[in-house]
Design an enzyme around this catalytic site. Structure first.
Site, mmCIF file in Angstrom:
data_model
loop_
_atom_site.group_PDB
_atom_site.id
_atom_site.type_symbol
_atom_site.label_atom_id
_atom_site.label_comp_id
_atom_site.label_asym_id
_atom_site.label_seq_id
_atom_site.Cartn_x
_atom_site.Cartn_y
_atom_site.Cartn_z
ATOM 1 N N CYS A 169 0.845 -1.184 0.000
ATOM 2 C CA CYS A 169 0.000 0.000 0.000
ATOM 3 C C CYS A 169 0.880 1.234 0.000
ATOM 4 O O CYS A 169 2.076 1.159 0.237
ATOM 5 C CB CYS A 169 -0.909 0.007 1.220
ATOM 6 N N ASP B 279 5.928 25.126 -32.329
ATOM 7 C CA ASP B 279 7.118 25.387 -33.120
ATOM 8 C C ASP B 279 6.751 25.103 -34.569
ATOM 9 O O ASP B 279 5.861 24.312 -34.832
ATOM 10 C CB ASP B 279 8.239 24.460 -32.639
ATOM 11 N N VAL C 281 24.344 29.266 -41.564
ATOM 12 C CA VAL C 281 25.687 28.691 -41.490
ATOM 13 C C VAL C 281 26.701 29.626 -42.141
ATOM 14 O O VAL C 281 26.362 30.484 -42.950
ATOM 15 C CB VAL C 281 25.764 27.316 -42.213
ATOM 16 N N VAL D 15 25.128 31.442 -45.472
ATOM 17 C CA VAL D 15 23.777 31.123 -45.930
ATOM 18 C C VAL D 15 22.856 31.214 -44.718
ATOM 19 O O VAL D 15 23.116 30.568 -43.702
ATOM 20 C CB VAL D 15 23.674 29.687 -46.511
ATOM 21 N N ASP E 273 9.628 19.675 -32.050
ATOM 22 C CA ASP E 273 10.167 18.398 -32.520
ATOM 23 C C ASP E 273 11.199 17.867 -31.537
ATOM 24 O O ASP E 273 11.705 16.759 -31.706
ATOM 25 C CB ASP E 273 10.748 18.522 -33.932
HETATM 26 P P1 ADP Z 1 11.983 27.233 -36.584
HETATM 27 O O1 ADP Z 1 11.731 28.132 -35.421
HETATM 28 O O2 ADP Z 1 11.074 27.577 -37.718
HETATM 29 O O3 ADP Z 1 11.946 25.773 -36.254
HETATM 30 P P2 ADP Z 1 14.942 27.461 -36.548
HETATM 31 O O4 ADP Z 1 15.112 28.077 -35.212
HETATM 32 O O5 ADP Z 1 15.450 26.081 -36.733
HETATM 33 O O6 ADP Z 1 13.471 27.581 -37.167
HETATM 34 O O7 ADP Z 1 15.687 28.408 -37.609
HETATM 35 C C1 ADP Z 1 15.271 29.751 -37.743
HETATM 36 C C2 ADP Z 1 15.717 30.352 -39.045
HETATM 37 O O8 ADP Z 1 17.134 30.362 -39.115
HETATM 38 C C3 ADP Z 1 15.273 29.566 -40.241
HETATM 39 O O9 ADP Z 1 13.998 29.965 -40.657
HETATM 40 C C4 ADP Z 1 16.319 29.971 -41.279
HETATM 41 O O10 ADP Z 1 15.975 31.212 -41.843
HETATM 42 C C5 ADP Z 1 17.561 30.141 -40.442
HETATM 43 N N1 ADP Z 1 18.422 28.967 -40.467
HETATM 44 C C6 ADP Z 1 18.684 28.135 -39.438
HETATM 45 N N2 ADP Z 1 19.542 27.172 -39.805
HETATM 46 C C7 ADP Z 1 19.812 27.366 -41.128
HETATM 47 C C8 ADP Z 1 20.636 26.693 -42.089
HETATM 48 N N3 ADP Z 1 21.350 25.598 -41.803
HETATM 49 N N4 ADP Z 1 20.665 27.189 -43.341
HETATM 50 C C9 ADP Z 1 19.938 28.275 -43.647
HETATM 51 N N5 ADP Z 1 19.162 28.939 -42.791
HETATM 52 C C10 ADP Z 1 19.090 28.512 -41.538
HETATM 53 MG MG MG Z 2 12.629 23.996 -35.457
#
Ligand code: ADP
Ligand code: MG
Length: 693
Positions: free
Chosen positions: A16, A394, A464, A475, A588
């Site tokens: 218990c 998200d 990146v 980018v 996620d």
């Molecule tokens: P979310 O909140 O939509 O899940 P993240 O926090 O993962 O998005 O990323 C936010 C933003 O940063 C993306 O919308 C993108 O513009 C930019 N970003 C992040 N990682 C990358 C990457 N590897 N290459 C290009 N853009 C990126």
């Molecule tokens: Mg995300």
């Protein structure tokens, strides 16, 4: 600083919640123990300790002197699944009803009084002493340890009855102490059952290839790297990668989804899932407790430790309950001088139902949910979920499929489209972001070569940076790259809900890529349902640009916040919490783990195979199915409804019992019969949660 270690010790003999509390106190008293959680359903204690100051022998001694035992490690194999099926429940109910009827009728016809007169008192006393010996011995032992249990009070009640010559009443009290024990053990077993049924799904053996021959070995002998052979209809014993063969696999044990999936060489498979058609050769990657299934079981077992507010209150109250009853008994005797009424008060009390009311319901729900692909890590989270009024979502990978496609490549400053794409793909070569994956895929589809970057750096929430052929390539979004000359084209693309990746070389913009991600089909209905369930605020949180977010939020009819860095997402969660909201965050689990952890309830989608997501979330959905989100809200509400009913029922029942007993309306015989009823009520009420739909 002293090093700490977490030790799990199996404990036997806890029937218990009161017992679990005693074990907990006994272990907590040991020097060197920092924290201890005794899990009634999993029958173990999880102890955080300083290994230099305390070890297993001391813990075993403490548990044993509290009256319970620690089995040898070898004997701790899964205990057999008790035969507690429907028939047993029915049988128990019938036996109970018959005994109850005999007591009621006996009391009514005055049979007990006649029996009392017929049999001389010394014989009666001897009968009571013999029948109640095990109970009295336990009560005496507990008293020596200065512990008072429900049985202590009932024993005092029985003795009081004997003192006034009512040996039959005392005998009936003894009978019901033992019946009550049984009912309580049965209830605790039923709560354990949901967890045990899950454990029973775990594979026990594997067919492994050793030196070219297949041998069947117990699971404990399988090592990562072994090649495991799975025939049609067999359970896959490990988490691994298929090296040969085709099969359809029923993954219901993990994901709750009965629709089988096709697997072939290169696919990942999970332990405890079943290969229905076709054979497989699988390279084991993880075995036993390390597999996804192993982790789910461990977390379900430990769910009991995450007690919510309601349970903490109930636990606290059951601590006050026995003294309260003793007080009522004392008052009864002082005022009425009626020994039988006093005995009835002592006998009607059983604090266990208060302690059982919450965990029995929570465990039923958590166990049943695990089978549907919903891993809930504790009653605490069901409690919070039932009160939640803010849901934060998200975007990438959660609302969307997380497999964006590059739809447009706009070169700038005299570059060519393929040049820009190749440059971007090279810079993104080592990024794990879904957008990077999309860029690489687009480059490959156009037959472009992805070169080796010399230096690579990922900047969370931005993009990146990498060294490509001697030039510095970036980018990412506007935070990382500014491209005023692309303003018009950018605005047009973003208005379509697309995510932009600006590409720059040595500080000068060279192009813009646009990516589109598909909204998951079930999302709009799920969001609408959350609204119907009374969630006031649903809000999209994203690192993406304002216009992109607006386009998506518009489709769902929710509010949004854009341009957020991961740390901003945590701030949003804290902000709502500071204003008194109960916040659920759905993500996620990979790049939003901190926000999930900060939320009152963090829910990770598609967690099967993703360890980080399982660890980070409070609730993990083993498949990517948005219908599970409103489903888990409904489960939480049903569970809290059952918990509240359990507590209310127990409170009203006990109050009524105490009052009737104190006024001499309820004789000790009926009081004794009455005390084991609330446990059965709790059991029956909570069993409704085993069927979740
Ligand atoms: P979310 O909140 O939509 O899940 P993240 O926090 O993962 O998005 O990323 C936010 C933003 O940063 C993306 O919308 C993108 O513009 C930019 N970003 C992040 N990682 C990358 C990457 N590897 N290459 C290009 N853009 C990126
Ligand atoms: Mg995300």
């Amino acid at each position: 600083m002293a090093r700490t270690q977490v030790l799990e010790v199996p404990v036997q003999g806890m029937d218990c919640a009161e017992c679990a509390l005693h074990v907990q106190q006994a272990i907590a008293k040991l020097p060197g123990v920092e924290a201890v959680n005794v899990l009634l359903a999993a029958e173990k204690a999880v102890i955080r300790l300083d290994p230099e100051r305390v070890g297993l022998p001391a813990i075993r001694d403490a548990v044993e002197s509290a009256g319970y035992s620690v089995p040898e490690a070898a004997a701790s194999a899964a205990p057999p699944l008790a035969a507690l099926n429907r028939q047993m429940t029915a049988l128990l109910a019938v036996v109970f009803a018959v005994v109850l009827a005999v007591v009621v009728v006996g009391e009514w016809l005055g049979l007990f009084d006649r029996l009392n007169e017929l049999v001389p008192l010394p014989v009666g006393v001897a009968l009571v002493a013999a029948g109640g010996f095990p109970v009295f011995r336990n009560v005496a032992r507990a008293a020596l340890r200065r512990q008072i249990t429900s049985h202590t009070l009932m024993t005092v009640g029985a003795v009081a009855a004997l003192l006034v010559g009512q040996w039959v009443a005392a005998a009936i009290v003894v009978v019901f102490m033992r019946v009550g024990d049984y009912v309580e053990r049965f209830t605790a077993e039923r709560a354990r059952r949901a967890v045990r049924e899950l454990t029973a799904l775990a594979p026990q053996a594997a067919r492994v290839e050793r030196d070219g021959v297949e041998v069947e070995v117990p699971l404990a002998e399988v090592r990562p790297g072994d090649i495991v052979v799975v025939r049609p209809g067999e359970k896959i014993p490990v988490d691994g990668e298929v090296v040969a063969g085709h099969a359809t696999v029923d993954q219901a044990a993990i994901t709750g989804e009965s629709m089988p999936v096709e697997v072939a060489a290169g696919s990942h498979v999970f332990a405890a899932t079943v290969a229905t058609l076709g054979s497989l050769r699988v390279r084991a990657l993880r075995v036993g407790a390390d597999t996804t299934f192993g982790r789910v079981i461990k977390m379900v077992e430990e769910a009991e430790a995450h007690r919510g507010e309601v349970q903490r209150l109930a636990d606290k109250f059951s601590g006050y309950y026995l003294p309260l009853v003793a007080g009522v008994a004392a008052l009864t005797f002082l005022i009425s001088r009626n020994a039988l009424a006093t005995a009835a008060v002592l006998v009607v009390a059983c604090s266990c139902s208060f302690a059982l009311a919450t965990p029995v319901a929570m465990l039923a729900s958590i166990g049943a949910s695990a089978k549907r692909g919903l891993l809930i890590k504790g009653g605490k989270y069901l409690e919070a979920l039932a009160r939640a009024d803010v849901v934060l979502l998200d975007k990438t990978g959660t609302l969307t499929l997380g497999q964006p496609q590059i739809t447009d490549v706009v070169p700038l400053n005299g570059r060519s489209a393929s040049e820009v794409l190749a440059l971007a793909a090279t810079a993104e070569r080592y990024s794990e972001h879904p957008l990077a994956e999309a860029v690489r895929r687009a480059a490959r589809d156009q037959g472009l070569r992805i070169a080796e970057p010399e230096h690579f750096e990922a900047i969370p929430g931005m993009g990146v940076r990498a060294q490509v052929n001697g030039s510095q390539v970036s980018v990412g979004n506007r935070r990382l790259v500014s491209a005023p000359e692309a303003a018009a084209v950018a605005q047009a693309l973003e208005a379509q809900g697309k995510t932009l990746l600006f590409v720059a070389a040595d500080g000068a913009p060279v192009g813009v890529l646009a990516a589109a991600d598909t909204l998951r089909a079930e999302v709009p209905a799920a969001v609408a349902e959350l609204r119907r369930l009374g969630v006031q605020h649903v809000e999209l949180l994203t690192g993406d640009h304002e216009r992109t977010a607006a386009a998506l939020a518009g489709q769902l009819g929710v509010r949004y916040r854009a341009n957020l860095l991961p740390e901003h997402k945590i701030e949003v969660v804290k902000d709502y919490q500071a204003r008194g909201h109960v916040v659920v965050m759905v993500g996620d689990g990979v790049n939003d783990a901190p926000a999930l952890a900060q939320a009152d309830v963090g829910i990770a989608m598609g967690a099967a195979g993703a360890d980080v997501a399982i660890e980070a979330a409070h609730i993990a959905l083993m498949r990517e199915d948005w219908r599970l989100i409103p489903a888990v809200f409904r489960t939480a509400r049903r569970t809290m409804g059952v918990v509240k009913l359990n507590i209310a029922f127990t409170a009203v029942y006990n109050l009524l019992g105490l009052t009737l007993a104190a006024f001499g309306v309820l004789p000790p015989t009926l009081a004794a019969a009455a005390q084991s009823l609330p446990d059965l009520g709790i059991l029956a009420n909570s069993a409704r949660l085993l069927r979740q739909g």
